[in-house]
Design a protein around this motif. Structure first.
Motif, PDB file in Angstrom:
ATOM      1  N   ASP A   6      -4.432   1.430  -5.383  1.00  0.00           N
ATOM      2  CA  ASP A   6      -4.052   2.830  -5.200  1.00  0.00           C
ATOM      3  C   ASP A   6      -4.177   3.578  -6.525  1.00  0.00           C
ATOM      4  O   ASP A   6      -4.327   2.970  -7.592  1.00  0.00           O
ATOM      5  N   VAL A  66      -7.568   3.265  -2.237  1.00  0.00           N
ATOM      6  CA  VAL A  66      -6.800   3.666  -1.064  1.00  0.00           C
ATOM      7  C   VAL A  66      -5.538   4.378  -1.529  1.00  0.00           C
ATOM      8  O   VAL A  66      -5.213   4.401  -2.719  1.00  0.00           O
ATOM      9  N   GLU A  70      -1.382   3.182   2.240  1.00  0.00           N
ATOM     10  CA  GLU A  70      -2.294   2.170   2.790  1.00  0.00           C
ATOM     11  C   GLU A  70      -2.083   0.804   2.141  1.00  0.00           C
ATOM     12  O   GLU A  70      -2.222  -0.231   2.803  1.00  0.00           O
ATOM     13  N   ARG A  73       0.919  -0.667   3.931  1.00  0.00           N
ATOM     14  CA  ARG A  73       0.539  -1.070   5.295  1.00  0.00           C
ATOM     15  C   ARG A  73      -0.259  -2.363   5.279  1.00  0.00           C
ATOM     16  O   ARG A  73      -0.065  -3.239   6.129  1.00  0.00           O
TER      17      ARG A  73
END
Length: 255
Positions: A6, A66, A70, A73
């Protein structure tokens, strides 16, 4: 199978950090991190914290950019999400460990000075060091491996009491409760004993270099060894990442 990262958005130590994860396995994550110069000391149990200056290089190496949502998840979907208490530092997760009873267990190895509840503690292990920085190891006659003094709790004992007794029985070294300091714990799922899922990891340093000798029949040899020799004898054991991290050995060496 993918490695995800991220954007650097998490402030700490005067810079921003990203989270590097796998959506499949920790083995895949460790292999990618090692191949691209990410220190094992940055591993946090289910992800690596990576500094902002490494982000572009990791994306160029194949990590998929991402969002932070995400990342979470993906960890949940892969069953890799690790929840921790404040002050705990996850070092490793071992999957499918067999303690000799044929029951596969997952184990989280965590550094922390959090005192494990006596009612959940089933065993204790002690990183015992002498004045020269050498570590005590004993040979387990049951498991046929070298390791630090360790053993299961007895009725009425907390982690420190177990550690005092096991060190005396397995090495002959007499410790006071105040000599011992908590370093962390191992959390087993499922629990090795009913309601007891924690092994406490403690440390103590003794003056000089007392002779070692055991009084129980579960150990048959005892020695003071250098950290490098400890690594040679024990690096294949599931608990080794805790010791390796504390002693800054192998992939946990400080840069």
């Amino acid at each position: 199978m993918a490695i995800l990262v991220d954007p650097p958005a998490w402030p700490a130590y005067g810079r921003l950090w990203s989270h590097l994860v796998s959506d499949t396995s920790l083995a895949e994550l460790h292999a990618f991190a090692a191949a691209h110069g990410v220190s094992r000391r940055l591993f946090e149990g289910d992800h690596y914290d990576v500094p902002e200056e490494a982000y572009d290089a990791l994306v160029a190496a194949g990590a998929a950019p991402v969002t932070s949502r995400e990342v979470v998840r993906a960890l949940h979907a892969a069953g890799l999400r690790l929840r921790k208490r404040k002050g705990e530092r996850p070092v490793e997760r071992v999957v499918g460990l067999d303690l000799g009873d044929g029951v596969p267990r997952d184990v989280d190895l965590l550094l922390s000075d959090w005192e494990p509840p006596a009612e959940r503690t089933y065993a204790a292990s002690v990183l015992l060091r002498d004045a020269a920085g050498r570590c005590a190891v004993v040979w387990s006659t049951r498991r046929r491996v070298w390791g630090p003094p360790a053993g299961r709790t007895e009725p009425g004992e907390d982690a420190v009491a177990t550690a005092v007794r096991e060190v005396a029985e397995e090495t002959g070294v007499r410790l006071a409760r105040a000599d011992l300091h908590l370093l962390g714990h191992e959390v087993f799922r499922p629990a090795p004993a009913p309601g007891r899922d924690l092994l406490a990891f403690l440390t103590a340093t003794v003056p000089g270099s007392p002779a070692l000798s055991g009084s129980d029949d579960e150990t048959s040899d005892h020695a003071w060894v250098t950290p490098a020799e400890l690594e040679r004898r024990c690096a294949g054991e599931f608990w080794w990442p805790l010791v390796g991290h504390v002693l800054a050995l192998g992939p946990w060496a400080r840069p």
